[in-house]
Design a protein around this motif. Sequence first.
Motif, PDB file in Angstrom:
ATOM      1  N   PRO A  39     -11.379  73.500  27.586  1.00  0.00           N
ATOM      2  CA  PRO A  39     -10.103  73.925  26.998  1.00  0.00           C
ATOM      3  C   PRO A  39      -8.966  73.800  28.007  1.00  0.00           C
ATOM      4  O   PRO A  39      -9.183  73.941  29.207  1.00  0.00           O
ATOM      5  CB  PRO A  39     -10.359  75.393  26.641  1.00  0.00           C
ATOM      6  CG  PRO A  39     -11.389  75.845  27.623  1.00  0.00           C
ATOM      7  CD  PRO A  39     -12.274  74.644  27.872  1.00  0.00           C
ATOM      8  N   TYR A  86      -8.012  77.293  18.718  1.00  0.00           N
ATOM      9  CA  TYR A  86      -7.829  78.054  19.949  1.00  0.00           C
ATOM     10  C   TYR A  86      -6.897  77.357  20.936  1.00  0.00           C
ATOM     11  O   TYR A  86      -6.500  77.952  21.938  1.00  0.00           O
ATOM     12  CB  TYR A  86      -9.183  78.270  20.635  1.00  0.00           C
ATOM     13  CG  TYR A  86     -10.265  78.763  19.707  1.00  0.00           C
ATOM     14  CD1 TYR A  86     -10.247  80.059  19.203  1.00  0.00           C
ATOM     15  CD2 TYR A  86     -11.303  77.921  19.314  1.00  0.00           C
ATOM     16  CE1 TYR A  86     -11.225  80.511  18.341  1.00  0.00           C
ATOM     17  CE2 TYR A  86     -12.290  78.358  18.454  1.00  0.00           C
ATOM     18  CZ  TYR A  86     -12.244  79.652  17.970  1.00  0.00           C
ATOM     19  OH  TYR A  86     -13.221  80.101  17.113  1.00  0.00           O
ATOM     20  N   ASP A  87      -6.566  76.111  20.670  1.00  0.00           N
ATOM     21  CA  ASP A  87      -5.899  75.255  21.642  1.00  0.00           C
ATOM     22  C   ASP A  87      -4.991  74.290  20.874  1.00  0.00           C
ATOM     23  O   ASP A  87      -5.294  73.106  20.729  1.00  0.00           O
ATOM     24  CB  ASP A  87      -6.976  74.475  22.412  1.00  0.00           C
ATOM     25  CG  ASP A  87      -6.596  74.170  23.841  1.00  0.00           C
ATOM     26  OD1 ASP A  87      -5.440  74.438  24.219  1.00  0.00           O
ATOM     27  OD2 ASP A  87      -7.446  73.666  24.576  1.00  0.00           O
ATOM     28  N   GLN A  88      -3.847  74.808  20.377  1.00  0.00           N
ATOM     29  CA  GLN A  88      -3.080  74.068  19.383  1.00  0.00           C
ATOM     30  C   GLN A  88      -1.930  73.234  19.948  1.00  0.00           C
ATOM     31  O   GLN A  88      -1.463  72.304  19.289  1.00  0.00           O
ATOM     32  CB  GLN A  88      -2.533  75.037  18.327  1.00  0.00           C
ATOM     33  CG  GLN A  88      -3.613  75.744  17.533  1.00  0.00           C
ATOM     34  CD  GLN A  88      -3.061  76.507  16.338  1.00  0.00           C
ATOM     35  OE1 GLN A  88      -2.020  76.144  15.786  1.00  0.00           O
ATOM     36  NE2 GLN A  88      -3.759  77.561  15.934  1.00  0.00           N
ATOM     37  N   ASN A 104      -7.250  72.350  18.392  1.00  0.00           N
ATOM     38  CA  ASN A 104      -8.129  73.177  17.577  1.00  0.00           C
ATOM     39  C   ASN A 104      -7.508  74.555  17.419  1.00  0.00           C
ATOM     40  O   ASN A 104      -6.419  74.811  17.949  1.00  0.00           O
ATOM     41  CB  ASN A 104      -9.523  73.258  18.202  1.00  0.00           C
ATOM     42  CG  ASN A 104      -9.474  73.743  19.635  1.00  0.00           C
ATOM     43  OD1 ASN A 104      -9.101  74.884  19.904  1.00  0.00           O
ATOM     44  ND2 ASN A 104      -9.838  72.860  20.570  1.00  0.00           N
ATOM     45  N   PRO A 152     -12.362  75.984  12.691  1.00  0.00           N
ATOM     46  CA  PRO A 152     -11.707  75.912  14.007  1.00  0.00           C
ATOM     47  C   PRO A 152     -11.607  74.487  14.554  1.00  0.00           C
ATOM     48  O   PRO A 152     -10.654  74.144  15.246  1.00  0.00           O
ATOM     49  CB  PRO A 152     -12.610  76.783  14.890  1.00  0.00           C
ATOM     50  CG  PRO A 152     -13.326  77.684  13.938  1.00  0.00           C
ATOM     51  CD  PRO A 152     -13.516  76.889  12.698  1.00  0.00           C
ATOM     52  N   VAL A 199     -15.991  81.067  23.091  1.00  0.00           N
ATOM     53  CA  VAL A 199     -16.391  80.488  21.822  1.00  0.00           C
ATOM     54  C   VAL A 199     -17.224  79.257  22.111  1.00  0.00           C
ATOM     55  O   VAL A 199     -16.804  78.366  22.838  1.00  0.00           O
ATOM     56  CB  VAL A 199     -15.160  80.102  20.977  1.00  0.00           C
ATOM     57  CG1 VAL A 199     -15.586  79.450  19.681  1.00  0.00           C
ATOM     58  CG2 VAL A 199     -14.314  81.337  20.704  1.00  0.00           C
ATOM     59  N   ALA A 219      -4.892  77.238  26.046  1.00  0.00           N
ATOM     60  CA  ALA A 219      -5.780  77.799  25.022  1.00  0.00           C
ATOM     61  C   ALA A 219      -5.628  79.320  24.949  1.00  0.00           C
ATOM     62  O   ALA A 219      -5.558  80.005  25.974  1.00  0.00           O
ATOM     63  CB  ALA A 219      -7.221  77.434  25.325  1.00  0.00           C
ATOM     64  N   THR A 220      -5.596  79.838  23.751  1.00  0.00           N
ATOM     65  CA  THR A 220      -5.498  81.288  23.566  1.00  0.00           C
ATOM     66  C   THR A 220      -6.851  81.965  23.726  1.00  0.00           C
ATOM     67  O   THR A 220      -6.931  83.168  23.977  1.00  0.00           O
ATOM     68  CB  THR A 220      -4.949  81.609  22.169  1.00  0.00           C
ATOM     69  OG1 THR A 220      -5.810  81.015  21.172  1.00  0.00           O
ATOM     70  CG2 THR A 220      -3.547  81.040  21.994  1.00  0.00           C
ATOM     71  N   THR A 221      -7.923  81.184  23.573  1.00  0.00           N
ATOM     72  CA  THR A 221      -9.285  81.702  23.687  1.00  0.00           C
ATOM     73  C   THR A 221     -10.141  80.671  24.397  1.00  0.00           C
ATOM     74  O   THR A 221     -10.036  79.479  24.128  1.00  0.00           O
ATOM     75  CB  THR A 221      -9.886  81.979  22.290  1.00  0.00           C
ATOM     76  OG1 THR A 221      -9.043  82.900  21.593  1.00  0.00           O
ATOM     77  CG2 THR A 221     -11.295  82.555  22.406  1.00  0.00           C
ATOM     78  N   LYS A 222     -10.981  81.128  25.311  1.00  0.00           N
ATOM     79  CA  LYS A 222     -11.879  80.221  26.012  1.00  0.00           C
ATOM     80  C   LYS A 222     -12.928  79.689  25.030  1.00  0.00           C
ATOM     81  O   LYS A 222     -13.440  80.433  24.197  1.00  0.00           O
ATOM     82  CB  LYS A 222     -12.580  80.964  27.154  1.00  0.00           C
ATOM     83  CG  LYS A 222     -13.388  80.092  28.086  1.00  0.00           C
ATOM     84  CD  LYS A 222     -12.518  79.295  29.022  1.00  0.00           C
ATOM     85  CE  LYS A 222     -13.362  78.562  30.045  1.00  0.00           C
ATOM     86  NZ  LYS A 222     -12.545  77.702  30.909  1.00  0.00           N
ATOM     87  N   TYR A 223     -13.259  78.406  25.140  1.00  0.00           N
ATOM     88  CA  TYR A 223     -14.302  77.841  24.288  1.00  0.00           C
ATOM     89  C   TYR A 223     -15.072  76.790  25.068  1.00  0.00           C
ATOM     90  O   TYR A 223     -14.567  76.208  26.037  1.00  0.00           O
ATOM     91  CB  TYR A 223     -13.720  77.239  23.000  1.00  0.00           C
ATOM     92  CG  TYR A 223     -12.728  76.125  23.212  1.00  0.00           C
ATOM     93  CD1 TYR A 223     -13.140  74.782  23.273  1.00  0.00           C
ATOM     94  CD2 TYR A 223     -11.362  76.401  23.337  1.00  0.00           C
ATOM     95  CE1 TYR A 223     -12.228  73.761  23.465  1.00  0.00           C
ATOM     96  CE2 TYR A 223     -10.450  75.374  23.530  1.00  0.00           C
ATOM     97  CZ  TYR A 223     -10.881  74.060  23.593  1.00  0.00           C
ATOM     98  OH  TYR A 223      -9.981  73.045  23.785  1.00  0.00           O
TER      99      TYR A 223
END
Length: 355
Positions: free
Chosen positions: A104, A89-91, A87, A148, A8, A108-112
Amino acid sequence: MKRLMLVVIVILGITAFATSISYDPQGLMFLSRPGAGINVTVNLNKGTGATYYGGETLGVSFSVDRSAYVAVLDIDPSGQVQVLFPNVYDQDNYMIGGRTYTLPTEKATTKYNLQIQSQRGRETILVVASSSPLSFLGNVFSLFDRYPFPYLSQTVNNLSIAINPVFSTNWGMGYTYFYNSYVPFTVRTTINADKRDASVYVDGIHMGNAPVTTTLEVGTHTIYIYTKRNLVYGPSVVNVQPGSSDFHFSLLPNYIYGYLEVTSIPDAQVYVDGEYVGDTPYRDFEKVGSHTVTVSKWGYRDSKQNVYINRDMTTSVDFRLQEKTEEEKRADNIILFSVIGILVVGIVLAIVLMN
């Protein structure tokens, strides 16, 4: 089967302005107060004051010296405050003390990526840490389904309203900044004050205690200097010009004051209302009203006097300290060595337990 990782790209948008910031930098000043016990460090992959161009990735890393809840905020040149972390993706923002994290994070659940948009300006990165959950993030989490990376505030001048509740806990802050799409003409600058332990803020960012030597962009900057005894300079604007710039500022009280003058034989430490203020011969500002002045020196008996400070007048007090008897000195030495012994034992036990 090869696993694919979604990347992301988060665009850090900056509105172009004729100057590097267009808001009142006083909105960034969070003056020292009780509870500031967490040390926060924040770094950029190219270093503080570096230039980034459109398309580059902004690498942000931070650490806290004790476990804490952390938020990473981005203040753009117009004064808008965006939450970079946590965020959508990274809570998980509870960070372990002593570790360095890079966005991240590994949680993080998703790379950004934090990617720079090619627009001119200066941005400030502010990291806030607290021993308790950060209350101002409550509304931020609720916006993740739509944004996000939500905005915390449309103006940095409202930032203190959101962050002030943090100061009821153990807390800390860290700052850094970067330039977008231009290389500023900077000057090596030293900022000093006539009072020790004076905290220096430049454009709202805490730069350390005077004297502070840094590089500042040529042009105007807002300076604020203060001590815990409420002696201040500014906020005031200074103009940094090409060549080495040295500024020396005289601090004045932000209260109604007179002057206290203390002398002693022999020279000794001076305490006003129990707070150490300097050594004799001593002369400085003091708040109008009644105060207790105590002078102290090892090997001598403490002496104190009650004084009243009148506005714009000097109140002078003189002390002649009496030397302690040999028996009193031996008793003091026993107490001193006992305290040192307890501290040494405590340190040894701590080292043993850590191993």
